[in-house]
Design a protein around this motif. Structure first.
Motif, mmCIF file in Angstrom:
data_model
loop_
_atom_site.group_PDB
_atom_site.id
_atom_site.type_symbol
_atom_site.label_atom_id
_atom_site.label_comp_id
_atom_site.label_asym_id
_atom_site.label_seq_id
_atom_site.Cartn_x
_atom_site.Cartn_y
_atom_site.Cartn_z
ATOM 1 N N PHE A 67 92.143 -89.835 -13.155
ATOM 2 C CA PHE A 67 91.446 -88.196 -12.931
ATOM 3 C C PHE A 67 92.590 -88.496 -11.391
ATOM 4 C CE2 PHE A 67 88.435 -89.178 -15.958
ATOM 5 C CZ PHE A 67 89.082 -87.829 -16.373
ATOM 6 N N THR A 68 92.144 -89.191 -10.428
ATOM 7 C CA THR A 68 92.675 -89.991 -8.763
ATOM 8 C C THR A 68 94.775 -89.305 -9.165
ATOM 9 O OG1 THR A 68 90.722 -90.962 -8.266
ATOM 10 C CG2 THR A 68 93.651 -91.064 -6.977
ATOM 11 N N PHE A 69 94.477 -90.417 -9.783
ATOM 12 C CA PHE A 69 96.711 -89.581 -10.206
ATOM 13 C C PHE A 69 96.887 -88.235 -9.634
ATOM 14 C CE2 PHE A 69 100.078 -89.604 -12.383
ATOM 15 C CZ PHE A 69 101.316 -90.243 -11.473
ATOM 16 N N SER A 70 95.533 -87.858 -10.435
ATOM 17 C CA SER A 70 96.052 -86.300 -11.321
ATOM 18 C C SER A 70 95.977 -85.310 -9.343
ATOM 19 C CB SER A 70 95.788 -85.993 -11.845
ATOM 20 O OG SER A 70 94.103 -85.627 -12.414
ATOM 21 N N GLY A 71 94.643 -86.571 -8.924
ATOM 22 C CA GLY A 71 95.174 -85.508 -7.497
ATOM 23 C C GLY A 71 93.422 -84.795 -7.423
ATOM 24 N N ASN A 73 89.396 -85.388 -8.130
ATOM 25 C CA ASN A 73 87.717 -87.054 -7.739
ATOM 26 C C ASN A 73 87.885 -86.543 -8.920
ATOM 27 O OD1 ASN A 73 85.964 -87.822 -6.960
ATOM 28 N ND2 ASN A 73 85.301 -86.948 -5.439
ATOM 29 N N PRO A 74 87.390 -87.921 -9.079
ATOM 30 C CA PRO A 74 86.337 -88.456 -10.463
ATOM 31 C C PRO A 74 85.408 -88.253 -10.533
ATOM 32 C CG PRO A 74 87.666 -90.383 -9.279
ATOM 33 C CD PRO A 74 88.162 -89.493 -8.777
ATOM 34 N N TYR A 77 84.214 -85.231 -12.480
ATOM 35 C CA TYR A 77 84.885 -84.744 -14.467
ATOM 36 C C TYR A 77 84.183 -86.017 -14.968
ATOM 37 C CZ TYR A 77 88.146 -82.382 -12.904
ATOM 38 O OH TYR A 77 89.645 -81.426 -12.695
ATOM 39 N N ILE A 78 84.018 -87.557 -14.094
ATOM 40 C CA ILE A 78 82.802 -88.188 -15.016
ATOM 41 C C ILE A 78 82.066 -89.096 -14.311
ATOM 42 C CG2 ILE A 78 84.418 -89.090 -16.996
ATOM 43 C CD1 ILE A 78 84.982 -91.143 -14.942
ATOM 44 N N GLN A 79 80.677 -89.302 -14.561
ATOM 45 C CA GLN A 79 79.490 -89.727 -13.346
ATOM 46 C C GLN A 79 79.018 -90.363 -14.448
ATOM 47 O OE1 GLN A 79 78.923 -85.902 -14.681
ATOM 48 N NE2 GLN A 79 80.557 -85.609 -13.130
ATOM 49 N N MET A 80 79.097 -92.098 -13.227
ATOM 50 C CA MET A 80 78.699 -92.922 -14.276
ATOM 51 C C MET A 80 77.230 -94.296 -13.448
ATOM 52 S SD MET A 80 82.304 -95.078 -14.385
ATOM 53 C CE MET A 80 83.548 -94.436 -14.826
ATOM 54 N N ALA A 228 86.497 -85.014 -20.790
ATOM 55 C CA ALA A 228 86.591 -85.140 -19.619
ATOM 56 C C ALA A 228 88.274 -84.757 -18.918
ATOM 57 C CB ALA A 228 86.578 -86.271 -18.718
ATOM 58 N N MET A 229 89.112 -86.332 -19.705
ATOM 59 C CA MET A 229 90.246 -86.166 -19.771
ATOM 60 C C MET A 229 90.730 -84.485 -20.565
ATOM 61 S SD MET A 229 91.854 -90.494 -20.530
ATOM 62 C CE MET A 229 90.692 -90.304 -21.793
#
Length: 497
Positions: A67-71, A73-74, A77-80, A228-229
């Protein structure tokens, strides 16, 4: 703008698609199933949401990097959340051990085995951490396009430093002498379908990664990573075609031209295959001369990882367990040797996953979700049909064993939902050769340079990513394979207006 067709919306397919879309490629995914995920699949019934395949989140930075690579904030999209204890180990003598990544809690458990064993355990961590640093920097982030990229003094020296010739169990036995501790530090090789008694000692890095970096949980279950992806790819303008199995990789004069779907050619400049490598060689490349060294005979001779027998239970009441738990066989070594000898274990070790312990969204209120994974032989030997009778008998055997674990005595009468995936299911559902859940076995002769690489040598503009390709199995490592495949595409296609 060059067009890329990706075969399969598994973990590596989705991650590759996001990276390629970020870099300006026109990307389209063709997926055989009705939804994304590949083996990171899901089953939903009566309010129970089961993760089908992977369940343990390690190395969370690998997940976030897509997600970071695509610009973005991860965290959007996902909460860990971190899981503690990492797991609870149940032994056949009725004793249990809680393994924690919290140092004071871990020390309290270790010191029950004595100061000498505790010292050995900590020495193991220090030794393996040094080897992990070499693996991460030298092998996880590098593909091997030419022999000299592997066969050179610098790389070979680092391989020697990894001390890979011993088995994982033998390596661990140098540090701890208590059999229970040895089992606690060695069973994790089964995460990638290889025996700790025969698998290379480098895989002792897996329990170290768990202990040092922790085990995490994605809210909503592991399938939320796949969703998320998918969400990120679609919002970037990507396209996914579901229920669209690819029938052939099309070529002309040794160069890829696209794929065949439902008898219709779909053209592209590049094809990235996320279908499992052995299956793809046997089914998607039709001309033997284009398979290179991966002829049908070679594919058949290759070694395949173990498979899985998984029982998914929706239970009518709550049970006292942890998110991750292991039940060890009375004779662990015999159990694991049986897997390598194509013997269905009579007294198997198995893994239990209960995300409803910490996540109320995966099961109805006051009910429990339980996933039981039993490592079993793959189907290469032809001994096991996994027909209805065999599947039912083995299911009953495993549930009888679960009933003997303290707290689960009444599990049978509280089953509301029951689903089963056998090696046969994994074979046809996810196109896995011999139903080998983890793909090609990561032996020394099927690892690093000797494993199928991301760039295919005999067909121009054809690339691969997934668990049977370098660097190997396990979600973080498969995410690394997607990154390597995209980097190889960039090397070969530096301009893409």
């Amino acid at each position: 703008m060059k067009k890329v067709i990706i075969i399969g919306a598994g973990v590596a397919g989705l991650a590759s698609a996001i990276r390629l879309k970020t870099l300006g490629f026109d990307v389209e995914i063709y997926e055989k199933n009705e939804k994304v995920g590949g083996r990171m699949f899901s089953i939903e019934e009566r309010g129970f949401k089961f993760d089908v395949g992977p369940t343990i989140v390690m190395m969370p930075d690998f997940y976030k990097d897509v997600f970071t690579f695509s610009g973005v904030n991860p965290d959007d999209y996902i909460q860990m959340v971190q899981v503690d204890p990492l797991n609870v180990i149940h032994f056949s003598d009725g004793t249990s051990v809680k393994v924690s990544s919290n140092l004071p809690s871990l020390m309290a458990e270790l010191e029950k085995f004595g100061m000498k064993e505790t010292d050995g355990y900590l020495a193991y961590l220090a030794d393996v951490y040094e080897r992990y640093a070499i693996v991460k920097e030298t092998f996880l982030e590098k593909s091997y396009r030419k022999p000299l990229e592997f066969f050179n003094p610098k790389t070979l020296y680092k391989i020697l430093k990894l001390k890979t010739l011993n088995s994982a169990y033998t390596s661990i036995s140098k540090f701890v002498k208590d059999e229970k501790l040895r089992q606690i530090l060695s069973f994790q090789t089964l995460y990638i379908g290889v025996s700790p008694f025969s698998g290379p000692s480098i895989y002792t890095i897996i329990p170290m990664i768990e202990l040092v970096y922790g085990v995490w949980y994605i809210q909503g279950g592991m399938y939320q990573m796949a969703k998320a992806m998918e969400k990120r790819f679609i919002e970037m303008g990507g396209k996914i075609r579901f229920n669209s199995p690819v029938e052939e990789i099309l070529t002309l004069s040794g160069k890829v031209t696209g794929v065949l779907v439902a008898g219709k050619p779909i053209y592209s400049d590049i094809v990235l295959c996320n279908a499992d490598f052995p299956w793809a060689m046997n089914n998607l490349i039709k001309e033997d001369e284009l398979k290179g060294k991966y002829t049908p005979k070679k594919i058949e001779k290759m070694k395949y990882a173990s498979s899985s027998f998984v029982i998914y239970l929706g239970l009518k009441k709550k049970y006292p367990t942890s998110v991750h738990a292991i039940r060890f066989a009375k004779d662990f070594k015999k159990n694991i040797e049986e897997l390598d000898q194509d013997i269905l274990p009579d007294d198997p070790s198995f893994y239990m996953y209960s995300p409803s312990q910490i996540d109320p969204t995966v099961a109805p209120e006051n009910k429990e979700l339980l996933y039981i994974l039993v490592p079993v032989p793959n189907m290469k030997s032809g001994q096991f049909e996994w027909d209805f009778g065999m599947t039912e008998a083995y299911k009953d055997k495993i549930i009888d064993m679960v009933e003997k674990i303290p707290g689960f005595e009444d599990i049978k009468k509280n089953i509301e939902v029951l689903k089963i995936y056998s090696p046969k299911t994994y074979g046809y559902k996810f196109n896995l050769e011999h139903g080998a859940t983890f793909g090609l076995k990561p032996t020394l002769t099927q690892s690093v340079y000797f494993r199928p690489q991301t760039k295919f040598k005999t067909i121009e503009n054809l690339y691969f990513a997934g668990s049977s390709n370098h660097p190997g199995a396990g979600v973080p490592i498969v995410l690394a394979s997607a990154k390597l495949a995209v980097n190889d595409i960039l090397k070969d296609h530096t301009t893409h207006e």
